[in-house]
Design a protein around this motif. Structure first.
Motif, PDB file in Angstrom:
ATOM      1  N   LEU A 239       0.842  -1.193   0.000  1.00 44.01           N
ATOM      2  CA  LEU A 239       0.000   0.000   0.000  1.00 44.01           C
ATOM      3  C   LEU A 239       0.878   1.243   0.000  1.00 44.01           C
ATOM      4  CD1 LEU A 239      -2.504  -1.105   2.790  1.00 44.01           C
ATOM      5  CD2 LEU A 239      -2.787  -1.342   0.320  1.00 44.01           C
ATOM      6  N   ASP A 240       0.451   2.239  -0.748  1.00 45.91           N
ATOM      7  CA  ASP A 240       1.181   3.507  -0.710  1.00 45.91           C
ATOM      8  C   ASP A 240       0.437   4.489   0.191  1.00 45.91           C
ATOM      9  OD1 ASP A 240      -0.958   4.579  -2.188  1.00 45.91           O
ATOM     10  OD2 ASP A 240       0.149   4.598  -4.081  1.00 45.91           O
TER      11      ASP A 240
ATOM     12  N   ASP B  88      -3.251   4.939  -0.595  1.00 43.52           N
ATOM     13  CA  ASP B  88      -4.055   3.799  -0.152  1.00 43.52           C
ATOM     14  C   ASP B  88      -4.343   3.901   1.345  1.00 43.52           C
ATOM     15  OD1 ASP B  88      -4.114   2.576  -2.688  1.00 43.52           O
ATOM     16  OD2 ASP B  88      -2.226   1.513  -2.310  1.00 43.52           O
ATOM     17  N   HIS B  89      -3.328   4.245   2.125  1.00 40.03           N
ATOM     18  CA  HIS B  89      -3.530   4.385   3.569  1.00 40.03           C
ATOM     19  C   HIS B  89      -4.531   5.494   3.889  1.00 40.03           C
ATOM     20  CE1 HIS B  89      -0.739   1.470   5.265  1.00 40.03           C
ATOM     21  NE2 HIS B  89       0.076   1.755   4.263  1.00 40.03           N
TER      22      HIS B  89
ATOM     23  N   LEU C  70      -6.951   6.519   1.927  1.00 46.78           N
ATOM     24  CA  LEU C  70      -8.268   6.016   1.530  1.00 46.78           C
ATOM     25  C   LEU C  70      -8.827   5.057   2.578  1.00 46.78           C
ATOM     26  CD1 LEU C  70      -7.765   5.344  -2.282  1.00 46.78           C
ATOM     27  CD2 LEU C  70      -9.205   7.099  -1.241  1.00 46.78           C
ATOM     28  N   LEU C  71      -7.992   4.142   3.052  1.00 45.97           N
ATOM     29  CA  LEU C  71      -8.450   3.184   4.060  1.00 45.97           C
ATOM     30  C   LEU C  71      -8.885   3.887   5.338  1.00 45.97           C
ATOM     31  CD1 LEU C  71      -5.867   0.311   3.550  1.00 45.97           C
ATOM     32  CD2 LEU C  71      -8.288   0.329   2.918  1.00 45.97           C
TER      33      LEU C  71
ATOM     34  N   ARG D 215      -8.823   2.844  -7.140  1.00 45.14           N
ATOM     35  CA  ARG D 215      -8.064   2.308  -6.005  1.00 45.14           C
ATOM     36  C   ARG D 215      -8.971   1.529  -5.046  1.00 45.14           C
ATOM     37  NH1 ARG D 215      -2.947   4.543  -4.360  1.00 45.14           N
ATOM     38  NH2 ARG D 215      -2.019   5.753  -6.041  1.00 45.14           N
ATOM     39  N   LEU D 216     -10.164   2.047  -4.786  1.00 50.70           N
ATOM     40  CA  LEU D 216     -11.083   1.332  -3.900  1.00 50.70           C
ATOM     41  C   LEU D 216     -11.510   0.000  -4.507  1.00 50.70           C
ATOM     42  CD1 LEU D 216     -13.273   4.255  -2.511  1.00 50.70           C
ATOM     43  CD2 LEU D 216     -11.529   2.928  -1.285  1.00 50.70           C
TER      44      LEU D 216
ATOM     45  N   ARG E   5      -9.679  -1.816  -6.510  1.00 49.88           N
ATOM     46  CA  ARG E   5      -8.507  -2.687  -6.369  1.00 49.88           C
ATOM     47  C   ARG E   5      -8.370  -3.185  -4.934  1.00 49.88           C
ATOM     48  NH1 ARG E   5      -3.560  -1.836  -4.343  1.00 49.88           N
ATOM     49  NH2 ARG E   5      -3.796   0.417  -4.327  1.00 49.88           N
ATOM     50  N   LEU E   6      -8.565  -2.300  -3.957  1.00 49.11           N
ATOM     51  CA  LEU E   6      -8.445  -2.706  -2.551  1.00 49.11           C
ATOM     52  C   LEU E   6      -9.505  -3.744  -2.179  1.00 49.11           C
ATOM     53  CD1 LEU E   6      -7.644   0.799  -1.019  1.00 49.11           C
ATOM     54  CD2 LEU E   6      -6.079  -1.164  -1.170  1.00 49.11           C
TER      55      LEU E   6
ATOM     56  N   GLU F 251      -8.482  -7.120  -4.004  1.00 51.43           N
ATOM     57  CA  GLU F 251      -7.327  -7.765  -3.377  1.00 51.43           C
ATOM     58  C   GLU F 251      -7.620  -8.207  -1.947  1.00 51.43           C
ATOM     59  OE1 GLU F 251      -4.267  -4.795  -3.928  1.00 51.43           O
ATOM     60  OE2 GLU F 251      -3.688  -5.653  -5.865  1.00 51.43           O
TER      61      GLU F 251
ATOM     62  N   VAL G  34      -8.129  -6.351   0.685  1.00 48.98           N
ATOM     63  CA  VAL G  34      -7.719  -5.424   1.742  1.00 48.98           C
ATOM     64  C   VAL G  34      -8.975  -4.887   2.425  1.00 48.98           C
ATOM     65  CG1 VAL G  34      -6.553  -3.240   2.272  1.00 48.98           C
ATOM     66  CG2 VAL G  34      -5.549  -4.831   0.605  1.00 48.98           C
TER      67      VAL G  34
END
Length: 160
Positions: free
Chosen positions: A7-8, A11-12, A14-15, A43-44, A46-47, A50, A52
């Motif tokens: 995660l970049d 991503d963090h 967004l989470l 990105r959401l 993809r998360l 995957e 996440v």
């Protein structure tokens, strides 16, 4: 074995936001994290793909639904046999009274969170699920008087 996902910083960010409110409009999220709306949505997706983001759920306030007695139950098994442990875990997953079940270390093998309408219902649960025939050596119950700190999406963030 779990495959970890790299995660970049975006991503963090967004989470952190979706843990607080996964219904926030993408345009609002995009503005807050410094990405385009399409990048946020991509990105959401993809998360989620995957794993996440494992689920999009609603946190229900049990006090607004119906009266419940909540108990934390420490369960000690009489064996560490994998078949017995797996059967116990399946039973806990299938039991409507069990709100949470954790396999833990120490003297206790499992920690349960159980919600029932009455102590009679808890007794019935214990007679049905927490018995030697299911591998249980013993258990200790703690009745929740009041919640001091519960699940708070604002606190449940991934700090980086």
């Amino acid at each position: 074995m779990t495959n970890f996902v790299t995660l970049d910083d975006f991503d963090h960010k967004l989470l952190m936001r979706v843990r607080r409110n996964n219904l926030e409009p993408a345009r609002v999220t995009a503005e807050a994290v410094g990405l385009s709306e399409s990048a946020v949505l991509r990105r959401l997706r993809r998360l989620r793909a995957e794993g996440v983001i494992a689920a999009d759920v609603a946190v229900i306030d049990p006090a607004r639904v119906e009266p419940r007695i909540v108990l934390h139950v420490q369960v000690e098994m009489n064996t560490q046999d994998r078949k017995v442990m797996d059967a116990f875990q399946r039973a806990m997953k299938a039991s409507p009274e069990v709100q949470g079940c954790w396999d833990v270390t120490g003297e206790t093998d499992y920690l349960l969170t159980v919600a029932v309408r009455s102590m009679q219902d808890y007794e019935a649960f214990g007679i049905r699920e927490l018995i030697p025939e299911k591998g249980v050596r013993g258990f200790k119950s703690m009745i929740v008087i009041r919640e001091v700190v519960g699940f708070d999406p604002g606190r449940a963030v991934l700090e980086r």
